[in-house]
Enzyme design. Sequence first.
Site, PDB file in Angstrom:
ATOM      1  N   TYR A 139      37.455  32.038  41.807  1.00  8.99           N
ATOM      2  CA  TYR A 139      37.763  32.359  41.398  1.00  8.99           C
ATOM      3  C   TYR A 139      37.933  31.873  39.655  1.00  8.99           C
ATOM      4  O   TYR A 139      37.038  30.552  39.915  1.00  8.99           O
ATOM      5  CB  TYR A 139      39.269  32.485  41.160  1.00  8.99           C
ATOM      6  CG  TYR A 139      39.937  33.901  40.572  1.00  8.99           C
ATOM      7  CD1 TYR A 139      39.075  34.891  40.272  1.00  8.99           C
ATOM      8  CD2 TYR A 139      41.555  33.444  39.981  1.00  8.99           C
ATOM      9  CE1 TYR A 139      40.214  35.960  39.056  1.00  8.99           C
ATOM     10  CE2 TYR A 139      42.110  34.577  38.771  1.00  8.99           C
ATOM     11  CZ  TYR A 139      41.760  35.228  38.662  1.00  8.99           C
ATOM     12  OH  TYR A 139      42.263  36.520  37.954  1.00  8.99           O
ATOM     13  N   LYS A 210      39.538  38.934  42.863  1.00 10.61           N
ATOM     14  CA  LYS A 210      40.614  38.823  42.078  1.00 10.61           C
ATOM     15  C   LYS A 210      40.684  39.927  43.982  1.00 10.61           C
ATOM     16  O   LYS A 210      41.831  38.896  44.025  1.00 10.61           O
ATOM     17  CB  LYS A 210      40.456  39.744  40.939  1.00 10.61           C
ATOM     18  CG  LYS A 210      40.773  39.358  39.928  1.00 10.61           C
ATOM     19  CD  LYS A 210      41.218  40.272  38.881  1.00 10.61           C
ATOM     20  CE  LYS A 210      41.169  40.123  36.957  1.00 10.61           C
ATOM     21  NZ  LYS A 210      42.617  38.897  36.813  1.00 10.61           N
TER      22      LYS A 210
END
Length: 583
Positions: A139, A210
């Site tokens: 991420y 995500k």
Amino acid sequence: MESTMKELGDSASVLDLDPKTAVGGGVEDVYGEDFATEDQLITPWTVSVASGYSLLRDPRHNKGLAFTEKERDAHYLSGLLPPVVLSQQLQEKKLMNSIRQYQLPIQKYMAMMELEERNERLFYKLLIDNVEELLPVVYTPTVGEACQKYGSIFRRPQGLYISLKEKGRVLDVLKNWPERSIQVIVVTDGERILGLGDLGCQGMGIPVGKLSLYTALGGIRPSACLPITIDVGTNNEKLLNDEFYIGLKQRRATGQEYSELLHEFMSAVKQCYGEKVLIQAYFANHNAFELLAKYRTSHLGTASVVLAGVVSALKILGGSLADHKFLFLGAGEAGTGIAELIALEMSKRTNTPLEECRKRIYLVDSKGLIVKSRLESLQHFKQPWAHEHESVKTLLEAVNTLKPTVLIGASGMGKTFTKEVIEAMSSFNEKPLIMALSNPTSQAECTAEEAYTWSKGKAIFASGSPFDPVEYEGKVFVPGQGNNAYIFPGFGLGVVMSGAIRVHDDMLLAASEALAEQVTDAEYEKGLIYPPFSKIRKISAEIAAKVAAKAYELGLASRIPRPASLVKYAESCMYSPVYRNYR
């Protein structure tokens, strides 16, 4: 999505499904992915029972060298693997050693993506057990670099691409995705990727990243997640001239053509996956606001996690939320969204009208402080923040004039919290709260070291991207990370497990309050305003329970009856990456 679970007793199974006697909603475990099904024998179904070479090529069921001798005989794997049998724990140790050999974060990112493509459970086992080390890899901040290079590192599709070529047949494209029980979708058009601007089709890294966190941190099973990129072109000249660019090589479509495609997409999603599918949209400001107004797609995470940090910091700052004055740098989608959620929480706690609470919050954009004299030239989403005040041109001038106790950066511009700004904040605050939230790291308004050094150790600091601990005059300061990954995975689980028919602002407030409650006294003593990510699965279960409870309270939950213990139910529904034993 239509199957539901009976009330979970101590011995009840998460698979205790009875669609005939319950209202549609909740979760459905098709592949034996939940924590509650770990001990059950499962059959590795795909279109048929997977076996032999095809089983080793199926990432959902592949266990690599962990297949037992009995499983190898039963599923025609004998001879296709070396004779040794390795446990999942040993596989995890081996892979972590390998990943740590790479010098560059992008190399680690590629290694993790390749692992996900061949062995899904082992990928999530690594991510869950080593979350603090691997979260920055899969991420922020590494995902930003991955999106910039997505065309070059592209191996195989990890999500669904819907381009202008598919206009008029989006529903048919959605039906090409192999899963039918989709519960969470993350969608982007690639126009605003972190602080990196228009990356077009290469923005797919964001939905993929995500959704891997929805699974690893929030327990939403991988089969229920769908990453989508809507490709309407790009205005990025570098990409348009890149022979390896994977998207449409044309200028970005706007206006009616864009709106029609988005409308078709939203209609097709609801038709294909039902009204309760959770859609998290990741768009540029101007399109995000239109989408929110039109479809109420949930802009999850950022605002809620910042509010949680502010509420948590009150234990160090002292006073109530309404006692503090907030100054934002940045008045786009993120800035106004955070400001509105803080005002809502303030209104709820003090029983004061929302308009009054907004007067404690000031925003600075590229033209200076947002004030009443600028009202006619302001975009509609900035207008509620235009206060009676003289014109102020710079952030430093705004700090010195307003004397805020909390400074929040959501500008997408690095190095904007200068030494003079931090020193000014420290001159009239015993403990100024400084939140430099822009991603990736290069776009942070200031670094942790700058905040602690320039404030002479007085600042309480949190950022969007991770920073290492800082030593200042013999004391070690541990910066907080206002990462939206604290909120959206648990929030998503709460929405899914309650079968919520829509998202309400009070559910976001409940998520913020639940996160703030997870910080311990020992962590406050270190100056932390967020709990460590090592506890994220427990945190997510608590957030999910609070969000689900609020959904039931508001009459938005469709999973009937309500489980006796929402926390236990959340934990039982969470995806577990432990290898299953095959018949």
